[in-house]
Design an enzyme around this catalytic site. Structure first.
Site, mmCIF file in Angstrom:
data_model
loop_
_atom_site.group_PDB
_atom_site.id
_atom_site.type_symbol
_atom_site.label_atom_id
_atom_site.label_comp_id
_atom_site.label_asym_id
_atom_site.label_seq_id
_atom_site.Cartn_x
_atom_site.Cartn_y
_atom_site.Cartn_z
ATOM 1 N N ARG A 108 1.665 -9.128 -19.844
ATOM 2 C CA ARG A 108 1.694 -7.481 -19.801
ATOM 3 C C ARG A 108 1.118 -6.912 -18.765
ATOM 4 N NH1 ARG A 108 -1.751 -3.401 -20.096
ATOM 5 N NH2 ARG A 108 -3.207 -4.527 -21.351
ATOM 6 N N ASP A 109 -0.354 -7.192 -18.642
ATOM 7 C CA ASP A 109 -1.156 -6.271 -17.865
ATOM 8 C C ASP A 109 -0.786 -7.038 -16.296
ATOM 9 O OD1 ASP A 109 -3.056 -4.800 -16.538
ATOM 10 O OD2 ASP A 109 -4.439 -5.903 -16.961
ATOM 11 N N HIS A 160 -13.445 -7.420 -19.906
ATOM 12 C CA HIS A 160 -12.156 -7.528 -18.860
ATOM 13 C C HIS A 160 -12.488 -7.214 -17.289
ATOM 14 C CE1 HIS A 160 -7.488 -6.700 -18.743
ATOM 15 N NE2 HIS A 160 -7.998 -6.361 -17.663
ATOM 16 N N HIS A 167 -12.015 -7.465 -13.141
ATOM 17 C CA HIS A 167 -11.386 -7.650 -11.908
ATOM 18 C C HIS A 167 -12.201 -8.259 -10.969
ATOM 19 C CE1 HIS A 167 -7.589 -4.792 -13.012
ATOM 20 N NE2 HIS A 167 -8.244 -5.408 -14.124
ATOM 21 N N CYS A 219 -5.127 -3.643 -9.205
ATOM 22 C CA CYS A 219 -5.625 -2.424 -9.297
ATOM 23 C C CYS A 219 -5.066 -1.498 -8.297
ATOM 24 C CB CYS A 219 -7.216 -2.271 -9.553
ATOM 25 S SG CYS A 219 -7.811 -0.604 -9.684
ATOM 26 N N ASN A 222 -7.012 -8.894 -11.782
ATOM 27 C CA ASN A 222 -7.539 -9.454 -12.763
ATOM 28 C C ASN A 222 -8.161 -10.700 -12.583
ATOM 29 O OD1 ASN A 222 -6.871 -7.703 -15.104
ATOM 30 N ND2 ASN A 222 -4.742 -8.236 -14.545
#
Length: 313
Positions: A27-28, A220, A222, A253, A262
């Site tokens: 998804r992300d 979460h 990065h 990002c 990520n």
């Protein structure tokens, strides 16, 4: 010469014995791809990730296709996952319409996506932080009535590209509000990757002081500045047992130049297994899956562990 397949297990004191990895690559990760990945490839990716032992694989998003065209096939994708337990397949919903679509397909875990800062709330949701919370209220209430688990994502918990460092109290306020609305779990997003270990532990301590249990917090991170694993270790020291990661480091990002996106699931699993922390993940199968997806996307993965584990002379 082939790199070793598993790290040596040497536990560190005071860490959890088991961690749940919340896989976000499907998804992300894929929503940040420049090209649309075929639905059948997405379904195969998710099946491979679950077969590798990942307990939670975020499947898709029910955001309007206009805003996230890469995930416009949610209605076509979810039925291809009917053989999997829907409890393992959370989906993102932005509003009540998204919730309706998710529930109609049998989703049993959803997530809403908020912001700790006004600037990002405006850019991403086109409303203020409090207006976004008001929008989430009926979504969360209806999901809970349907006995559906709700995760609350909170972006920009540590820093914002427009506002700079985010005050800890500001993040705590929005986290507390999401829990008060009924979220079962929070995911603290370091969206532009600027967090450092001391900041992580300070925020977690402040959340505890505000009545947010550690057991209901996920992280979460990065890896924009190479801090994702260090920040993860700091979270483990605090007792965090839910960690988000993306297979092959998929995702990025758009607000930070040179952002690597990520935390790669392979990098995370390598560290956790080296610490003797159980994940249930088969690293070899995970690596093979990420190599397969990198080939499908036509570009190499940024994951250091993946490159090492898949390298052969």
């Amino acid at each position: 010469m082939t790199a070793p397949g598993l790290p040596m297990e040497i536990p560190a004191e005071g860490l959890p014995t088991r961690v749940r990895i919340h896989e976000v690559g499907a998804r992300d990760g894929l929503q940040n791809e420049q090209t649309v990945v075929p639905t059948e490839i997405k379904a195969e990716f998710i099946h491979r990730l679950t077969a590798a032992g990942l307990p939670t694989v975020e499947a898709t998003s029910f955001v309007h296709p206009k805003w996230v065209p890469q995930l416009a096939d949610a209605e076509q994708l979810f039925p291809l996952l009917d053989d999997l337990d829907p409890q393992r397949l959370p989906v993102l919903v932005p509003n009540e319409r998204g919730l309706d679509r998710a529930l109609a397909l049998g989703a049993r875990r959803i997530a809403v996506f908020g912001s700790a800062t006004e600037s990002f709330a405006k850019a991403n949701l086109n409303r203020t932080v409090d207006a976004a919370l008001a929008m989430f209220a009926p979504v969360i209430a209806r999901a809970k009535d349907a006995r559906v688990e709700v995760r609350g994502y909170l972006s920009m918990c540590f820093g914002d590209p427009w506002e700079g460092p985010v005050p800890v109290a500001q993040t705590v306020r929005v986290c507390r509000a999401l829990l008060d609305l009924g979220c079962d779990e929070l995911s603290l997003g370091d969206t532009i990757g600027v967090a450092t270990p001391g900041h992580v532990q300070t925020l977690l301590a402040a959340l505890n002081e505000a009545g947010v249990p550690t057991s209901r917090i996920g992280v979460h991170f990065h890896d924009t500045y190479g801090q994702a694993l260090a920040n993860t270790f700091a979270a483990l020291q605090h007792g965090i047992t839910t960690i988000d990661a993306s297979a092959g480091g998929l995702g990025g990002c758009p607000y930070a130049k040179s952002a690597t996106g990520n935390l790669a699931t392979e990098d995370l699993v390598w560290m956790l297994h080296g610490l003797g922390i159980e994940t249930g993940v088969d690293l070899d199968r995970l690596t093979a899956t990420s190599v397969w997806m990198a080939e499908a996307l036509g570009r190499p993965s940024p994951s250091r562990s993946l490159r090492a584990l898949s390298h052969k002379e």
